[in-house]
Design a protein around this motif. Structure first.
Motif, mmCIF file in Angstrom:
data_model
loop_
_atom_site.group_PDB
_atom_site.id
_atom_site.type_symbol
_atom_site.label_atom_id
_atom_site.label_comp_id
_atom_site.label_asym_id
_atom_site.label_seq_id
_atom_site.Cartn_x
_atom_site.Cartn_y
_atom_site.Cartn_z
ATOM 1 N N LEU A 223 -72.344 33.602 13.098
ATOM 2 C CA LEU A 223 -73.184 34.443 13.932
ATOM 3 C C LEU A 223 -74.576 34.448 13.315
ATOM 4 C CD1 LEU A 223 -73.676 36.478 16.209
ATOM 5 C CD2 LEU A 223 -72.832 38.267 14.684
ATOM 6 N N CYS A 224 -75.570 34.017 14.113
ATOM 7 C CA CYS A 224 -76.933 33.846 13.609
ATOM 8 C C CYS A 224 -77.894 34.793 14.313
ATOM 9 C CB CYS A 224 -77.397 32.404 13.826
ATOM 10 S SG CYS A 224 -76.359 31.163 13.018
ATOM 11 N N ALA A 225 -79.019 35.059 13.674
ATOM 12 C CA ALA A 225 -80.080 35.889 14.243
ATOM 13 C C ALA A 225 -81.377 35.095 14.216
ATOM 14 C CB ALA A 225 -80.226 37.188 13.460
ATOM 15 N N TRP A 226 -82.149 35.196 15.310
ATOM 16 C CA TRP A 226 -83.437 34.495 15.367
ATOM 17 C C TRP A 226 -84.494 35.391 15.987
ATOM 18 C CZ3 TRP A 226 -85.776 31.551 19.831
ATOM 19 C CH2 TRP A 226 -86.988 30.932 19.442
ATOM 20 N N ARG A 227 -85.623 35.501 15.296
ATOM 21 C CA ARG A 227 -86.822 36.114 15.852
ATOM 22 C C ARG A 227 -87.890 35.047 15.959
ATOM 23 N NH1 ARG A 227 -84.584 40.065 13.080
ATOM 24 N NH2 ARG A 227 -85.497 39.485 11.081
ATOM 25 N N GLY A 229 -91.062 32.829 15.831
ATOM 26 C CA GLY A 229 -92.035 32.784 14.745
ATOM 27 C C GLY A 229 -91.395 32.508 13.411
ATOM 28 N N ASP A 230 -90.072 32.548 13.361
ATOM 29 C CA ASP A 230 -89.335 32.282 12.127
ATOM 30 C C ASP A 230 -88.232 31.283 12.437
ATOM 31 O OD1 ASP A 230 -88.509 32.464 9.492
ATOM 32 O OD2 ASP A 230 -88.673 34.651 9.445
ATOM 33 N N LYS A 231 -87.298 31.126 11.531
ATOM 34 C CA LYS A 231 -86.164 30.237 11.747
ATOM 35 C C LYS A 231 -84.893 31.062 11.884
ATOM 36 C CE LYS A 231 -88.007 26.217 9.252
ATOM 37 N NZ LYS A 231 -87.766 25.243 8.161
ATOM 38 N N PRO A 232 -83.905 30.568 12.633
ATOM 39 C CA PRO A 232 -82.627 31.282 12.711
ATOM 40 C C PRO A 232 -81.989 31.397 11.331
ATOM 41 C CG PRO A 232 -82.762 29.586 14.412
ATOM 42 C CD PRO A 232 -83.904 29.341 13.476
ATOM 43 N N VAL A 233 -81.325 32.534 11.105
ATOM 44 C CA VAL A 233 -80.639 32.748 9.830
ATOM 45 C C VAL A 233 -79.192 33.121 10.117
ATOM 46 C CG1 VAL A 233 -82.696 33.415 8.570
ATOM 47 C CG2 VAL A 233 -81.381 35.168 9.732
ATOM 48 N N PRO A 234 -78.231 32.555 9.368
ATOM 49 C CA PRO A 234 -76.834 32.971 9.536
ATOM 50 C C PRO A 234 -76.651 34.371 8.963
ATOM 51 C CG PRO A 234 -77.031 31.361 7.769
ATOM 52 C CD PRO A 234 -78.380 31.461 8.397
ATOM 53 N N LEU A 235 -75.961 35.210 9.718
ATOM 54 C CA LEU A 235 -75.744 36.591 9.307
ATOM 55 C C LEU A 235 -74.370 36.777 8.677
ATOM 56 C CD1 LEU A 235 -76.888 39.475 9.303
ATOM 57 C CD2 LEU A 235 -76.016 39.742 11.633
ATOM 58 N N LEU A 236 -73.332 36.279 9.356
ATOM 59 C CA LEU A 236 -71.969 36.287 8.850
ATOM 60 C C LEU A 236 -71.136 35.428 9.779
ATOM 61 C CD1 LEU A 236 -70.257 39.743 9.658
ATOM 62 C CD2 LEU A 236 -72.169 38.793 10.917
ATOM 63 N N ALA A 237 -69.940 35.073 9.353
ATOM 64 C CA ALA A 237 -69.059 34.278 10.205
ATOM 65 C C ALA A 237 -68.674 35.098 11.425
ATOM 66 C CB ALA A 237 -67.811 33.863 9.439
ATOM 67 N N ALA A 238 -68.701 34.475 12.599
ATOM 68 C CA ALA A 238 -68.336 35.181 13.819
ATOM 69 C C ALA A 238 -66.907 35.672 13.725
ATOM 70 C CB ALA A 238 -68.512 34.272 15.030
ATOM 71 N N ALA A 239 -66.662 36.848 14.299
ATOM 72 C CA ALA A 239 -65.307 37.404 14.277
ATOM 73 C C ALA A 239 -64.406 36.717 15.286
ATOM 74 C CB ALA A 239 -65.356 38.901 14.559
ATOM 75 N N GLY A 240 -65.013 36.196 16.367
ATOM 76 C CA GLY A 240 -64.250 35.542 17.422
ATOM 77 C C GLY A 240 -65.089 34.494 18.110
ATOM 78 N N HIS A 241 -64.750 34.190 19.373
ATOM 79 C CA HIS A 241 -65.411 33.075 20.060
ATOM 80 C C HIS A 241 -66.421 33.519 21.112
ATOM 81 C CE1 HIS A 241 -62.938 29.916 18.262
ATOM 82 N NE2 HIS A 241 -61.905 30.742 18.394
ATOM 83 N N GLY A 242 -66.326 34.727 21.602
ATOM 84 C CA GLY A 242 -67.191 35.156 22.691
ATOM 85 C C GLY A 242 -68.512 35.703 22.214
#
Length: 338
Positions: A223-227, A229-242
């Motif tokens: 699970l990644c976050a992107w704002r 002006g910056d680059k996407p960063v991984p936040l943590l492994a996704a809990a599921g698929h949706g």
């Protein structure tokens, strides 16, 4: 369903929306925190395809968008406004097709600007993103081709704290980002970033005065976050698929972003972290009963500012709900079916 299908209305009542057969249904609390009414059909007797996008403005009105069949092999988009959960929604109003005519081109997304004007985004037949916006004095403007190529089916639309509308869409090996440069303007393609996005996992949230954050699951399962002006960063492994649900809330006096997702085990997983501080880390905590594979998860805050989580299975119509307890941390009440 695309967007915030669990909302807190202008009168403080919670409501949920779901496609059911050839209709959209709404369930709502009888009063804030009270029992729930049975499901009611929204927007009259118009037959719909089983797709729904929901957006809500600062005025707390809900804007609903769906596709309807028009003639064999062709469809058109329709829009309804629901002012308060206990009132009847407006009838579905035809708003056209991004290519004037043809069959469904993708799942729509809708966001509402500071003036209460809905902006509808949908992939067009050429693979780009199109937009239709309400005019200030009523009615709709023309369809706008926002460009882009090979846009995936489910875009994300969001209104920033500025009141201006933004949109995100995944393309092969990347994400595209559009933003209004001034209120009422046509959103402009601002930025593209490389990312391998799992289809159907985009979720955007206003996270500060100048930024929105896009959450998505990448092809490695993070699970990644992107704002922009910056680059996407991984936040943590996704809990599921949706897709994930996301809401900003105050936890122990801190501005936090709370995420929720149906986990691989079938339960709802929650993770929270200080808003826009992804480096602080986050981890999942599972809660509630096991849910059907098609169950979606949604988050909002109620009339008292408490976090509310809902899980809804379109195939069964079963709705489960929990609220945050009035105690430190993210302690939740027992899940209950309503």
């Amino acid at each position: 369903m695309n967007g915030d299908w669990l909302i807190c209305g202008r009168d403080g009542r919670l409501s949920v929306y779901l496609p059911s057969g050839d209709a959209v249904l709404c369930r709502a609390e009888r009063w804030p925190g009270g029992p729930w009414d049975a499901a009611r059909r929204v927007g009259g007797e118009q037959r719909l395809h089983p797709v729904l996008a929901v957006g809500q403005g600062a005025d707390r009105y809900a804007h609903l968008v769906s596709w309807r069949p028009t003639k064999p092999g062709e469809s058109g988009l329709v829009h309804s406004t629901h002012f308060r959960p206990r009132l009847a929604a407006l009838d579905w109003n035809p708003v056209g097709h991004p290519n004037k005519s043809g069959d469904r081109t993708g799942t729509p997304a809708v966001a509402v600007d500071a003036e209460g004007r809905a902006h509808l985004f949908v992939r067009n037949k050429g693979g780009g993103l199109s937009m239709l916006g309400q005019k200030e004095k009523g009615g709709w403007g023309p369809w706008r081709d926002l460009k882009g190529r090979d846009v995936q089916e489910v875009p994300a639309a969001v209104t920033g704290e500025s009141g201006r509308v933004e949109a995100y869409a995944a393309v092969p090996d990347g994400i595209l980002y559009w933003r209004q440069e001034e209120p009422g303007a046509v959103p402009v393609l601002q930025e593209a970033v490389e990312a391998a996005v799992r289809p159907g996992t985009l979720r955007a949230l206003a996270t500060s005065a100048g930024s929105t954050t896009l959450f998505f699951v990448d092809d490695t399962g993070d699970l990644c976050a992107w704002r922009p002006g910056d680059k996407p960063v991984p936040l943590l492994a996704a809990a599921g698929h949706g897709p994930v649900a996301a809401v900003r809330c105050a936890l122990d006096g801190y501005d936090c972003t709370l995420l929720a997702q149906r986990s691989a085990s079938g339960r709802v997983a929650f993770a929270a972290y200080p808003t826009e501080q992804e480096t602080a880390g986050a981890w999942w905590t599972e809660s509630g009963p096991q849910l059907p594979a098609d169950a979606g998860v949604a988050l909002t805050t109620d009339a008292d500012g408490r976090v509310v989580a809902a899980a809804l299975s379109p195939s069964t119509g079963r709705l489960f709900l929990t609220r945050r307890k009035a105690e430190p941390g993210l302690a939740l009440e027992a899940w209950r079916e309503v």
